[in-house]
Write an enzyme that holds these catalytic residues in place. Structure first.
Site, PDB file in Angstrom:
ATOM      1  N   THR A 174      83.798  47.650 -22.205  1.00 34.16           N
ATOM      2  CA  THR A 174      84.884  46.785 -22.628  1.00 34.16           C
ATOM      3  C   THR A 174      84.420  45.472 -23.237  1.00 34.16           C
ATOM      4  O   THR A 174      85.218  44.750 -23.790  1.00 34.16           O
ATOM      5  CB  THR A 174      85.817  46.469 -21.446  1.00 34.16           C
ATOM      6  OG1 THR A 174      84.995  46.134 -20.335  1.00 34.16           O
ATOM      7  CG2 THR A 174      86.696  47.638 -21.110  1.00 34.16           C
ATOM      8  N   CYS A 175      83.134  45.160 -23.119  1.00 37.46           N
ATOM      9  CA  CYS A 175      82.749  43.838 -23.610  1.00 37.46           C
ATOM     10  C   CYS A 175      82.445  43.835 -25.086  1.00 37.46           C
ATOM     11  O   CYS A 175      82.209  42.802 -25.665  1.00 37.46           O
ATOM     12  CB  CYS A 175      81.574  43.282 -22.852  1.00 37.46           C
ATOM     13  SG  CYS A 175      80.026  43.559 -23.646  1.00 37.46           S
ATOM     14  N   VAL A 176      82.406  44.992 -25.746  1.00 41.35           N
ATOM     15  CA  VAL A 176      82.094  44.947 -27.169  1.00 41.35           C
ATOM     16  C   VAL A 176      83.273  45.326 -28.043  1.00 41.35           C
ATOM     17  O   VAL A 176      84.305  45.643 -27.536  1.00 41.35           O
ATOM     18  CB  VAL A 176      80.921  45.853 -27.533  1.00 41.35           C
ATOM     19  CG1 VAL A 176      79.656  45.351 -26.904  1.00 41.35           C
ATOM     20  CG2 VAL A 176      81.214  47.259 -27.123  1.00 41.35           C
TER      21      VAL A 176
END
Lengths: 412, 103
Positions: B101-103
């Site tokens: 989810t962080c990219v």
């Protein structure tokens, strides 16, 4: 007259207003762009403010300066989109009809989602740098701070610009070295992820950089609350990290208007086809930038690349042709690493950041996934490009699709 | 790509043990996978895994917060069900890819 309506006059909305006004006949198409606020912020600049490298005036300009002649600019609060009727309702009761709608309402921080964050230490010992007010308050705090535990915490993903927290701690390292007080400051990078970054190769390189700079990584930490009495952050599984100064990257969500319109997920990010960039339910609604629930970075570079695809598919739809635009999740981020150097990563939905040269294979001038001075100049130069080229929707020498040329697969 | 045998079925997994073909997933595979790592899955676990599968396979980004709002458990409960790194463990047993989810 046909109507194109754009919600949000940030990076994405402004680019689209410029592109569409050039492409569509003025006597056939009426273009309107709506935003709540009159000021356009150069958001990547917020990172530089706490360290005295930029001031407020470097990052703000009037939104109206970037909206072309022939586009109606309305400052108003949107209540919701009634997609079934092709209508947008404003809070003051005005109803606007559209043939096509672009939602580019971005993402905001919601510190109130984490108990204790906005309590008595807020903007005294706890700061964010995702707002102009937060980064300016932090700049003041750093002027006289005598040191202690500097804790940066990411509350939840996704966040705007996933590399910004890394840049922050590396800037902090350089800042306190230059002030001759680095030994008085312990820097901790506290993240819900299992490393510095999720993509494996970049995580290894960036994690290594943090270690070299004596920055302590505390992974797998998912914050539940802030204990203001004991000055600690507490995770859901009862781990505690004490702080003297807490830099929070609060929970990000989409605009609540997206949720009210029934177009979003549980974080109010708009449900979007990851390739065509249309709303999943309504074919005459396109979603651009941070507002979308796409599995790619929430960052200006992504908005810029995605705008090319939205433009192409919108024109296809208007002209009744099959869609030719297909978004690949392309993201391109300069990473400031302190002491006048920077790194650069370039990736998409399927390909993780790899080492190499960019944008010209073998030549550069920018180096991928390594620290160089040129990368730092690239980031500084980008502010000028942003205001003068990018927002106006002009051509840039970088393809909206990621290319493997210049990237090395087997460097590690 | 490695092959593993769970409850008599050969499945392919990546280097971290995540299934590469979600369609091969069954409750039995999930149970054996978890058992291998010292966790006994109950019906409560399985219901949550099914929610995660539905969410991920429909293309949504999965967050711990979303699971807290799922109606099956709150975030504290999620940590109790899958101690340590709940999202990583739960996605693995649900036969979907590791959250990015962080990219």
């Amino acid at each position: 007259m046909k109507k194109l309506l754009i919600l949000g006059a940030g990076t994405g909305g402004t680019i689209m207003a410029n592109k569409m006004r050039k492409a569509l006949e003025k006597d056939e198409w009426d273009i309107t762009i709506i935003d709540k606020y009159k000021t356009h912020y150069y958001q990547p600049g917020f990172l530089f403010i706490p360290f005295g490298m930029y001031s407020k005036k470097d990052v703000i300009k009037p939104k109206a300066d970037f909206i072309p002649y022939g586009v109606n600019l309305i400052f108003a609060d949107v209540d919701k989109v009634v997609a079934e009727n092709n209508q947008v309702l404003l809070k003051d009761g005005v109803v606007l009809n559209y043939d096509y709608l672009i939602i580019a309402t971005g993402t905001q921080i919601f510190p109130e989602e984490t108990p204790g964050l906005q309590d008595k230490l807020w903007r005294k010992n706890i700061f964010d740098y995702y707002t102009i007010e937060g980064s300016a308050a932090l700049a003041d705090f750093f002027k006289t701070w005598e040191g202690g535990d500097l804790v940066l915490n990411i509350a939840e993903n996704p966040i705007k610009c996933p590399v910004a927290p890394l840049e922050f701690v590396m800037f902090a390292d350089a800042f306190f070295v230059e002030r001759g007080m680095r030994e008085k400051v312990n820097i901790h990078f506290v993240t819900p992820m299992s490393g510095a970054f999720t993509k494996p190769r970049a995580s290894k390189v960036l994690g290594g950089l943090l270690k070299e700079k004596n920055i302590n990584i505390i992974p797998d930490f998912y914050i539940e609350r802030v204990d203001n009495e004991n000055k600690t952050i507490v995770s859901y599984d009862e781990k505690e990290v004490p702080f003297d100064c807490l830099i929070t990257i609060p929970v990000h969500k989409g605009d609540p208007m997206v949720g009210r319109s029934g177009l979003g997920d549980d974080m109010d990010f708009a449900l979007t086809d990851k390739y065509t960039l249309q709303s999943d339910k309504f074919k005459n609604i396109f979603i651009l930038g941070d507002a979308a629930n796409l599995p790619t970075s929430k960052a200006g570079s992504v908005v810029h690349f995605a705008a090319e695809v939205v433009f192409e598919n919108l024109m296809c739809s208007i002209e009744g042709r099959p869609y030719t635009g297909k978004f690949d999740g392309h993201s391109n981020c300069y990473i400031e690493t302190g002491f006048g150097k920077g790194a650069l990563i370039d990736f998409n939905y399927d390909t993780e950041p790899l080492p190499g040269a960019f944008p010209f294979p073998g030549i550069g001038p920018f180096g991928l996934l390594k620290e160089t001075r040129m990368n730092h100049y690239g980031k500084l130069l980008f502010r000028w490009i942003y205001w003068h080229i990018l927002l106006k929707g002009k051509e840039m020498p970088i393809s909206s699709h990621m290319t493997m040329a210049g990237k090395k697969m087997h460097d590690f | 790509m490695a092959q593993k045998n769970y409850s008599g079925v050969n499945i392919s997994v990546d280097e971290e043990g995540y299934m590469t073909d979600s369609s091969q997933w069954t409750k039995e595979i999930a149970k054996e996978m978890a058992k291998e790592e010292g966790l006994n899955l109950t019906e409560e676990h399985i219901k949550l895994l099914e929610f995660i599968r539905e969410k991920v396979l429909s293309g949504s980004a999965l967050t711990i917060r979303a699971i807290g709002k799922s109606g099956f458990t709150d975030i504290k409960g999620f940590y109790q069900l899958f101690p340590g790194a709940p999202l990583k463990k739960a996605t693995k047993y649900a036969g979907v890819s590791k959250p990015s989810t962080c990219v």
